[in-house]
Design an enzyme around this catalytic site. Structure first.
Site: not given
Ligand SMILES: NC(=O)c1ccc[n+]([C@@H]2O[C@H](COP(=O)([O-])OP(=O)(O)OC[C@H]3O[C@@H](n4cnc5c(N)ncnc54)[C@H](O)[C@@H]3O)[C@@H](O)[C@H]2O)c1
Length: 259
Positions: A38, A64, A91, A157, A161
Site C-alpha cells: 500500500d 506506489d 486492488n 474513474y 474502470k
Molecule cells: N469502495 C467502493 O465503493 C468500490 C466500489 C467498486 C470498486 N472499488 C474498487 O475497489 C478497490 C479498493 O477500494 P476500497 O473501497 O478498498 O478503497 P480504499 O480507499 O479504502 O482503499 C484503497 C487503498 O489503496 C491505496 N492506494 C491508493 N493509491 C495507491 C497507490 N498509488 N499505490 C498503492 N496503494 C494505493 C490506499 O492507500 C488505500 O489503502 C479500488 O480499486 C476501488 O476503485 C471500490
C-alpha cells in the site's frame, strides 16, 4: 485439515484499504502467505499489528502501484520471501474527484489513470513471469460497476474502470495458455472511505442524503460490505474457479441488472 490457500503466495495491492484489508484477512485465514502492499505505510503497520494479535503473520511493503520500480520490487520481494507468486490482487485504486467533465482537473485525470490503469498493467506485467515460472496463477483486478456504466461527475474513474476490464480481457486472452487466469471484480458502492469521499463530492451540503439516494437505487437497498467483495475475490483465486478466465463479475446487489 488443509486450508484452500495453504502454501499459496498472494500479493495484494491497496491492502490497507477497506476491500484490501478484508481480502488480506480472508486469505490469511485460508492459509496463504501474504505480501500486502500500500502507499500508506502507517495503515499497513496497523493492519499487520491487528493480524499479529490474531496469530497471523504477513509481509508488508509500502509502494506506489503506478511506479514501475515499486511494482517490480513487490514481486521480487514475494519471490525472495516465499519462493514465487500464485495470486495477484490488483486492488489499489483512487476515486479522483466529483466534477463535470468540462472542469475536471487534467492532473487528477492523469493520476486516476496512473493508479487505476497503469497500476493494474504494471502489477500484471511483473507478476506474469513469476506465475509462469510456477506453472500458473490467478490475477484478480478490481474494476467496478463504473467499468460497465457511466455516472455523471466521475469521468476519470469511469474511464479507468472500463480500461481495467479491457486489460483483464486482453491478459486473459494471452495468458490462459500459461495456466494464468485473469478476472475482474465489479462491486457496486461499498461502505467505507471511498464512498464517503464520493458522497461528499456528490452532495457537499448533505453527504448522508447522497448515501440514502445511492442505497435506494440498488435493488437490495444497501451498499455492499467489504467482505462481500473479498468473498468473490477468494472464489476467483481458488480451485473452484478453475475454468473462469476473462470475466468481469458483478457483486452489486442487482444494480447493473436494472440499468
Ligand atoms: N469502495 C467502493 O465503493 C468500490 C466500489 C467498486 C470498486 N472499488 C474498487 O475497489 C478497490 C479498493 O477500494 P476500497 O473501497 O478498498 O478503497 P480504499 O480507499 O479504502 O482503499 C484503497 C487503498 O489503496 C491505496 N492506494 C491508493 N493509491 C495507491 C497507490 N498509488 N499505490 C498503492 N496503494 C494505493 C490506499 O492507500 C488505500 O489503502 C479500488 O480499486 C476501488 O476503485 C471500490
Amino acid at each position: 485439515m488443509d486450508k484452500v490457500f495453504d502454501d499459496k503466495v498472494v500479493v495484494i495491492t491497496g491492502a490497507a484499504g477497506e476491500i484490501g484489508a478484508s481480502t488480506v484477512r480472508q486469505f490469511s485465514e485460508a492459509g496463504a502467505r501474504i505480501v500486502a502492499t500500500d502507499l500508506d505505510q502507517a495503515a499497513l503497520d496497523r493492519l499487520r499489528q491487528t493480524l499479529a494479535e490474531a496469530g497471523q503473520d504477513i509481509l508488508t511493503l509500502s509502494g506506489d502501484v503506478s511506479r514501475a520500480s515499486d511494482a517490480a520490487h513487490m514481486i521480487d520481494q514475494a519471490v525472495r520471501a516465499f519462493g514465487g507468486v500464485d495470486v495477484l490482487v490488483n486492488n489499489a485504486g483512487i476515486e479522483g474527484v466529483v466534477e463535470p467533465l468540462e472542469s475536471y482537473p487534467d492532473d487528477m485525470f492523469d493520476r486516476v489513470m496512473a493508479v487505476n490503469v497503469r497500476g493494474v498493467f504494471l502489477g500484471m506485467k511483473h507478476a506474469v513471469p513469476a506465475m509462469r515460472a510456477r506453472g500458473g496463477g490467478a490475477i484478480i483486478n478490481l474494476a467496478s460497476v463504473a467499468g460497465v456504466s457511466g455516472s455523471a461527475g466521475v469521468c476519470a474513474y469511469n474511464a479507468s474502470k472500463h480500461a481495467v476490464i479491457g486489460l483483464t480481457r486482453s491478459a486473459a486472452a494471452q495468458l490462459g495458455a500459461d495456466g494464468i487466469r485473469v478476472n475482474a471484480v465489479c462491486p457496486s458502492p461499498v461502505t467505507g472511505r471511498m464512498m464517503e469521499s464520493l458522497e461528499r463530492g456528490i452532495m457537499p451540503e448533505d453527504p448522508a442524503a447522497a448515501r440514502l439516494a445511492g442505497e435506494a437505487n440498488i435493488p437490495m437497498q444497501r451498499y455492499a460490505c467489504a467482505e462481500e467483495v473479498s468473498n468473490l475475490i477468494l472464489y476467483l483465486a481458488g480451485p473452484q474457479a478453475s475454468f473462469l478466465n476473462g470475466g468481469a463479475y458483478m457483486v452489486d446487489g442487482g444494480l447493473t441488472a436494472k440499468l
